[in-house]
Design an enzyme around this catalytic site. Structure first.
Site, PDB file in Angstrom:
ATOM      1  N   GLY A  15       0.820  -1.198   0.000  1.00 47.68           N
ATOM      2  CA  GLY A  15       0.000   0.000   0.000  1.00 47.68           C
ATOM      3  C   GLY A  15       0.858   1.254   0.000  1.00 47.68           C
ATOM      4  N   PHE A  16       0.207   2.390  -0.022  1.00 46.60           N
ATOM      5  CA  PHE A  16       0.896   3.676  -0.080  1.00 46.60           C
ATOM      6  C   PHE A  16       1.870   3.859   1.093  1.00 46.60           C
ATOM      7  CE2 PHE A  16       0.061   8.418   0.919  1.00 46.60           C
ATOM      8  CZ  PHE A  16       1.271   8.807   0.349  1.00 46.60           C
ATOM      9  N   ILE A  17       1.342   3.811   2.309  1.00 42.26           N
ATOM     10  CA  ILE A  17       2.192   3.992   3.484  1.00 42.26           C
ATOM     11  C   ILE A  17       3.067   2.764   3.708  1.00 42.26           C
ATOM     12  CG2 ILE A  17       2.170   4.317   5.990  1.00 42.26           C
ATOM     13  CD1 ILE A  17      -0.474   5.903   5.572  1.00 42.26           C
ATOM     14  N   TYR A 157     -15.763   4.162   8.883  1.00 41.99           N
ATOM     15  CA  TYR A 157     -14.313   3.976   8.833  1.00 41.99           C
ATOM     16  C   TYR A 157     -13.685   4.425  10.149  1.00 41.99           C
ATOM     17  CZ  TYR A 157      -9.452   5.199   7.841  1.00 41.99           C
ATOM     18  OH  TYR A 157      -8.088   5.339   7.914  1.00 41.99           O
ATOM     19  N   LYS A 161     -11.767   2.184  13.290  1.00 45.63           N
ATOM     20  CA  LYS A 161     -10.420   2.479  13.779  1.00 45.63           C
ATOM     21  C   LYS A 161     -10.428   2.756  15.286  1.00 45.63           C
ATOM     22  CE  LYS A 161      -7.688   2.089  10.213  1.00 45.63           C
ATOM     23  NZ  LYS A 161      -6.544   1.157  10.236  1.00 45.63           N
TER      24      LYS A 161
END
Length: 341
Positions: A15-17, A157, A161
């Site tokens: 993924g991005f991170i 979302y 979290k």
């Protein structure tokens, strides 16, 4: 400060991170086991290209699978015995959680439980898990501090979290597992996700297409450059929380739990930027004006985010420092190179 662990398991590594963190840890001498499911939430080719670059390092091992898959995390923890685990795999996106909440239930709740159970069975030195600024929800007092109450999430979302944070706290308390939750603030930069504003805006401006600007541009975000974020994570790895012997052992402003080796840490630039100013930087980097389609606020969104990053600094000595103009220019340069080589 403890010595840097030798082996890291990163979920969501393509993924991005995850890509940027894996690359950073490899360059700092870690062996990295990267788990990713390569889901089609966005362009899989982009994920595959990130993974290809990571595989150029002899220290990187790729594993394919979903964190929520029964038995997978137990097997990975037992086989690899990682020194540190960074759990990034999740279904991201505020707006998509309104349309498809089931995906968030599976990846964010069940998947995180699988990670916690695996860590209980095969404990690592430090488990770090991604949370988000979205957990602050309807809070209006800013900058957001980790010790602020955060019980009014505005999206499913954000709710998943916040649930992850509570789940992790219970495991830290019951099984004495050192766990750090880190809350991201509008991360951006090269190799970003196509569903994120910077990516969509840059593509639209380059193609002379209109961009949707929500809340008529009256938004503020604490834009955090991705390399600043992962440096914060890297430094936090060596700062596992320790269960305090008494509440008096907890410093002012520290989110360390009174009953568990658990804390939450903001990683943000600490400087909110107006959305229209952010768009101005995109226009400057691209060299073209944006055609703005001003719209009302989207459901689940909030008008502003702003991190108090003083706890990160007190723990690691580090403060994110990349300004928006520099970060946006770097993204636009990457975008042009990747899509128009």
């Amino acid at each position: 400060m403890s010595a840097a662990p030798r082996k890291a398991l990163i979920t969501g590594a393509a993924g991005f991170i995850g890509y940027h963190l894996s690359d950073t840890l490899l360059r700092h001498g870690y062996e990295v086991i990267g788990l990713d499911a390569m889901t089609d939430y966005y362009d899989v080719k982009l994920k595959e290209r990130r993974e290809q670059m990571l595989l150029q390092s002899k220290g990187y091992k790729s594993v394919r699978g979903k964190v929520e898959e029964p038995g997978l995390m137990q097997e990975l923890f037992a086989q690899e015995e990682p020194d540190v685990v960074v759990h990034l795999a999740a279904q991201a996106g505020v707006r998509w959680s309104i349309e498809n909440p089931e995906a968030y239930l599976e990846a964010n709740l069940i998947g995180t439980h699988r990670v916690l159970e695996a860590n209980r069975t095969t404990p690592c030195e430090h488990l770090l898990m991604a949370s988000t600024s979205s957990v602050y929800g309807s809070n209006t007092q800013m900058p957001y501090r980790e010790t602020d109450k955060a019980d009014s999430q505005m999206s499913f979302y954000g709710a998943t979290k916040k649930a992850n944070e509570a789940m992790a706290h219970s495991y830290a308390h019951l099984y004495d597992l050192p766990i750090t939750m880190f809350r991201f603030f509008t991360v951006y930069g090269p190799w970003g996700r196509p569903d994120m504003a910077l990516f969509k805006f840059t593509k639209a401006v380059l193609n002379d297409e209109p961009i949707d600007v929500y809340n008529h541009g009256d938004m503020q975000r604490d834009f955090t450059y991705v390399t600043d974020l992962v440096e914060g994570i890297r430094l936090l790895i060596s700062e596992p929380p320790v269960r305090p012997t008494s509440p008096g052992d907890i410093a002012d402003g520290d989110s360390l739990s009174a009953v568990a080796p658990w804390r939450v840490v903001n990683i943000g630039n600490g400087a909110p930027v107006k959305l229209l100013d952010f768009i101005n930087e995109i226009e400057a980097a691209v060299g073209k004006p944006a055609h703005k389609n001003l719209m009302d606020m989207q459901p689940g969104d909030v008008p502003a985010t702003w991190a108090d990053a003083s706890l990160l600094k007190s723990l690691t000595g580090y403060t994110p420092k990349t300004d928006v103009a520099t970060g946006v220019r770097a993204f636009v340069e990457w975008y042009r190179t990747y899509y128009n080589p």
